[in-house]
Design a protein around this motif. Sequence first.
Motif, mmCIF file in Angstrom:
data_model
loop_
_atom_site.group_PDB
_atom_site.id
_atom_site.type_symbol
_atom_site.label_atom_id
_atom_site.label_comp_id
_atom_site.label_asym_id
_atom_site.label_seq_id
_atom_site.Cartn_x
_atom_site.Cartn_y
_atom_site.Cartn_z
ATOM 1 N N VAL A 185 0.838 -1.207 0.000
ATOM 2 C CA VAL A 185 0.000 0.000 0.000
ATOM 3 C C VAL A 185 0.874 1.260 0.000
ATOM 4 C CG1 VAL A 185 -1.584 1.341 1.423
ATOM 5 C CG2 VAL A 185 -1.998 -1.092 1.066
ATOM 6 N N PRO A 232 -6.851 2.202 1.694
ATOM 7 C CA PRO A 232 -6.584 0.776 1.914
ATOM 8 C C PRO A 232 -6.039 0.487 3.323
ATOM 9 C CG PRO A 232 -5.009 1.702 0.338
ATOM 10 C CD PRO A 232 -6.034 2.746 0.597
ATOM 11 N N SER A 233 -5.415 1.471 3.955
ATOM 12 C CA SER A 233 -4.919 1.246 5.321
ATOM 13 C C SER A 233 -6.071 1.008 6.281
ATOM 14 C CB SER A 233 -4.112 2.449 5.819
ATOM 15 O OG SER A 233 -3.040 2.684 4.965
ATOM 16 N N ASN A 291 -8.865 -0.353 5.518
ATOM 17 C CA ASN A 291 -9.283 -1.737 5.288
ATOM 18 C C ASN A 291 -8.365 -2.732 5.982
ATOM 19 O OD1 ASN A 291 -11.480 -1.089 3.752
ATOM 20 N ND2 ASN A 291 -10.349 -1.144 1.818
#
Lengths: 227, 246
Positions: A106, A148-149, A151
């Motif tokens: 990421v 995304p972090s 998530n």
Amino acid sequence: MHETYGLLEYMPSVFRALGLTIWLSWLSLIIGAVGGLVLALMRTSGWRVLSVPALLYVEIFRSIPILIILFFFFYGAPLVLGINVSAFAAATAALSAHASALMTEVIRAGIESVGRGQWEAAQSSGMTYGQVMRHVVGPQSMQVILPPSVNIYIMILKESSIASIIGYVELTATGLLIREAHGGGFAILGIIAILYFIVCYAISLAGGALERRMKIAGSGLHMDGTR
Amino acid sequence: MTQAPVLKIDTLTKKFGSRTIIDGISMDVTPGEIVCLVGPSGTGKSTLLRCVNGLEDIQGGRIVFEDEPVRAHSKKIIDVRKRVGMIFQQFNLYPHLTARQNIVLAQVVVHGVDRRSATERADELLARVRLAHRADAYPARLSGGEQQRVAIARALATNPHMLMFDEPTSALDPETVGEVLAVMREIAEERRTMLVVTHEMRFAAEVGTRMVFMDQGKIVEEGVPRELLAQPRTERAQRFLQSIRH
């Protein structure tokens, strides 16, 4: 109805356990983020001595089931290294290892989302690699890294339930123990599930709010200047 | 009054793979000179600038800036970059910072100026490029011409000994080209040393002290801009000047 009522007396331990779950996953996320940052910098360094080991780490830890990693730390490490590992330490290590592998990719994507022109402008002004990262590339990559972090954090929080298998009494383990003590029944599992849901949903909302705030700070447009 | 050159380029060779982009160029730039690099696109003019501040490594020859040899990946390259301001075709402002913050950043981070003086300097420069009213705007809210003027202010903020412009007006809408050239004219009047890659022949003629015509990685012809433009000696320069007049 009677069953649910009787569960009330267990609620203090349930909330304590929820606290432990949040603490375990938060700690793992922090360690994972720091590890992921280091590994992402290695990955993007352009030096094979650094990028290849980082790549190997990522591929290994995202391809092995978290349960195996956990057993490796809990049962394997004492055998190999001759040290005693607490259930909490083993769970933190396993979750951190997994989180850092995911965070690496990421963060790498975030760094690579910043255009070459930004690097060149910053370097031309005399900045060192570290200064470019800290003042120019880092802040701009946050917009790519953050969603995304969130998530990953939610995933780690749910994954932390596997710590119950090696005897760490977090939220899931507490639920299972109460269920046994209470003579079966699914009400307590329902309560646990709702607690997981509330926490994860809250994280998701907070993440979304943070994202919107960053977009506004970046003038309401995307940070790369496109509309 | 021959002064020691600020920049010495000696038989510079730059290759991308097996393709030679710059083919043994030598030239000096003395303080106060405004050198305009012109020529067809793809002849290595921009690459030449990028070699001078070490954004590109070189395959042969030597570049010396104020007694400091320029080597792309050496630690010393920072000392050169601190003294050379660069303005890009695509502006490359930092999109996460306001116009003012863009001008403050390198002053504070690279040169150790305290934030308050850096901010004062930024506001003074914004006024000079006639953008005082846009100090708090983010780049995405500025027009191309405004962005390029901020970029010029950003480059000036740290008092560089030489300014390099890489086709500063090529990415601009026609109506904003004038405002950028006007700012560049004012800077030129301060007798700052400038190395300018440009297709603006009128600007080059009026502002430049020397024109260098490049083609296929080589210097084909150089001289006083007005003379070179009026009477190019080489056929290649003639052909190029013909082509851009239409």
